[in-house]
Scaffold this motif. Structure first.
Motif, PDB file in Angstrom:
ATOM      1  N   ARG A   7     -18.455 -17.596   2.922  1.00  0.00           N
ATOM      2  CA  ARG A   7     -19.040 -16.267   2.498  1.00  0.00           C
ATOM      3  C   ARG A   7     -20.021 -16.380   1.325  1.00  0.00           C
ATOM      4  N   ASN A   8     -19.546 -16.772   0.406  1.00  0.00           N
ATOM      5  CA  ASN A   8     -20.086 -16.775  -1.099  1.00  0.00           C
ATOM      6  C   ASN A   8     -21.552 -17.698  -0.860  1.00  0.00           C
ATOM      7  N   LEU A   9     -21.164 -19.027  -0.387  1.00  0.00           N
ATOM      8  CA  LEU A   9     -22.509 -19.740  -0.065  1.00  0.00           C
ATOM      9  C   LEU A   9     -23.564 -18.983   0.736  1.00  0.00           C
ATOM     10  N   ARG A  10     -23.227 -18.258   1.755  1.00  0.00           N
ATOM     11  CA  ARG A  10     -24.246 -17.535   2.576  1.00  0.00           C
ATOM     12  C   ARG A  10     -24.600 -16.462   1.716  1.00  0.00           C
ATOM     13  N   GLU A  11     -24.025 -15.690   1.176  1.00  0.00           N
ATOM     14  CA  GLU A  11     -24.587 -14.649   0.360  1.00  0.00           C
ATOM     15  C   GLU A  11     -25.384 -15.326  -1.052  1.00  0.00           C
ATOM     16  N   ASP A  12     -24.999 -16.170  -1.503  1.00  0.00           N
ATOM     17  CA  ASP A  12     -25.961 -16.938  -2.550  1.00  0.00           C
ATOM     18  C   ASP A  12     -27.079 -17.307  -2.059  1.00  0.00           C
ATOM     19  N   ASN A  13     -27.255 -17.627  -0.715  1.00  0.00           N
ATOM     20  CA  ASN A  13     -28.491 -18.298  -0.114  1.00  0.00           C
ATOM     21  C   ASN A  13     -29.137 -17.165   0.325  1.00  0.00           C
ATOM     22  N   ASP A  14     -28.737 -15.867   0.233  1.00  0.00           N
ATOM     23  CA  ASP A  14     -29.524 -14.666   0.864  1.00  0.00           C
ATOM     24  C   ASP A  14     -29.565 -14.922   2.246  1.00  0.00           C
ATOM     25  N   LYS A  15     -28.612 -15.306   3.132  1.00  0.00           N
ATOM     26  CA  LYS A  15     -28.600 -15.324   4.649  1.00  0.00           C
ATOM     27  C   LYS A  15     -27.936 -14.387   5.186  1.00  0.00           C
ATOM     28  N   THR A  16     -28.210 -14.230   6.443  1.00  0.00           N
ATOM     29  CA  THR A  16     -27.127 -13.234   7.241  1.00  0.00           C
ATOM     30  C   THR A  16     -26.304 -13.938   8.065  1.00  0.00           C
ATOM     31  N   GLN A  17     -25.084 -13.139   8.680  1.00  0.00           N
ATOM     32  CA  GLN A  17     -24.301 -13.999   9.527  1.00  0.00           C
ATOM     33  C   GLN A  17     -24.884 -14.398  10.463  1.00  0.00           C
ATOM     34  N   LYS A  33     -15.771 -14.072  12.501  1.00  0.00           N
ATOM     35  CA  LYS A  33     -14.179 -14.303  12.454  1.00  0.00           C
ATOM     36  C   LYS A  33     -13.990 -15.664  11.603  1.00  0.00           C
ATOM     37  N   TYR A  34     -14.960 -16.546  11.286  1.00  0.00           N
ATOM     38  CA  TYR A  34     -14.886 -17.674  10.464  1.00  0.00           C
ATOM     39  C   TYR A  34     -14.437 -17.155   9.125  1.00  0.00           C
ATOM     40  N   GLU A  35     -15.489 -16.371   8.760  1.00  0.00           N
ATOM     41  CA  GLU A  35     -15.392 -15.816   7.074  1.00  0.00           C
ATOM     42  C   GLU A  35     -14.146 -15.021   7.096  1.00  0.00           C
ATOM     43  N   TYR A  52     -26.130 -27.918   5.723  1.00  0.00           N
ATOM     44  CA  TYR A  52     -26.892 -26.677   5.837  1.00  0.00           C
ATOM     45  C   TYR A  52     -27.122 -26.379   4.507  1.00  0.00           C
ATOM     46  N   TYR A  53     -25.854 -26.258   3.465  1.00  0.00           N
ATOM     47  CA  TYR A  53     -25.897 -26.018   2.388  1.00  0.00           C
ATOM     48  C   TYR A  53     -26.068 -27.030   1.063  1.00  0.00           C
ATOM     49  N   ASP A  54     -26.186 -28.284   1.771  1.00  0.00           N
ATOM     50  CA  ASP A  54     -26.406 -29.269   1.023  1.00  0.00           C
ATOM     51  C   ASP A  54     -25.062 -29.595  -0.160  1.00  0.00           C
ATOM     52  N   VAL A  55     -24.084 -29.366   0.384  1.00  0.00           N
ATOM     53  CA  VAL A  55     -22.868 -29.492  -0.378  1.00  0.00           C
ATOM     54  C   VAL A  55     -21.771 -30.526   0.144  1.00  0.00           C
ATOM     55  N   SER A  56     -20.874 -30.810  -0.609  1.00  0.00           N
ATOM     56  CA  SER A  56     -19.843 -31.691   0.206  1.00  0.00           C
ATOM     57  C   SER A  56     -18.675 -31.065   0.838  1.00  0.00           C
TER      58      SER A  56
END
Length: 68
Positions: A7-17, A33-35, A52-56
Motif C-alpha cells: 500500500r505504501n509503495l503504491r501511495e508513494d508512487n501516486d498510483k491508484t489500486q 483484498k491483497y492490501e 514494477y516498483y524496482d525493489v527487492s
C-alpha cells in the motif's frame, strides 16, 4: 507488514489500486483484498510488484529495509 508495504509503495508512487490491478491483470477488488490482507498474494504477483516498483522481494515482504 507486507500489506502495509504494498500500500505504501503504491501511495508513494501516486498510483491508484485500479492502475496497479490493471498492471497485474487482476480486478481492483482483488488487489484491494491483497492490501487489506484478506487473501494471500501469489508469488507471481510479488515478483511483478517488485519489478514494477524496482525493489527487492526482501524489501517488499518486510525482510529488509533496503529497497535493493
Amino acid at each position: 507488514m507486507i500489506f502495509e508495504n504494498i500500500r505504501n509503495l503504491r501511495e508513494d508512487n501516486d498510483k491508484t489500486q485500479q492502475e496497479i490491478a490493471d498492471y497485474l491483470n487482476i480486478k481492483q477488488t482483488t488487489y484491494s483484498k491483497y492490501e487489506l490482507g484478506k487473501i494471500n498474494i501469489p508469488i507471481e504477483v510479488f515478483i511483478k510488484l517488485a519489478d514494477y516498483y524496482d525493489v527487492s522481494l526482501d524489501y517488499l515482504t518486510g525482510r529488509s529495509k533496503n529497497k535493493k
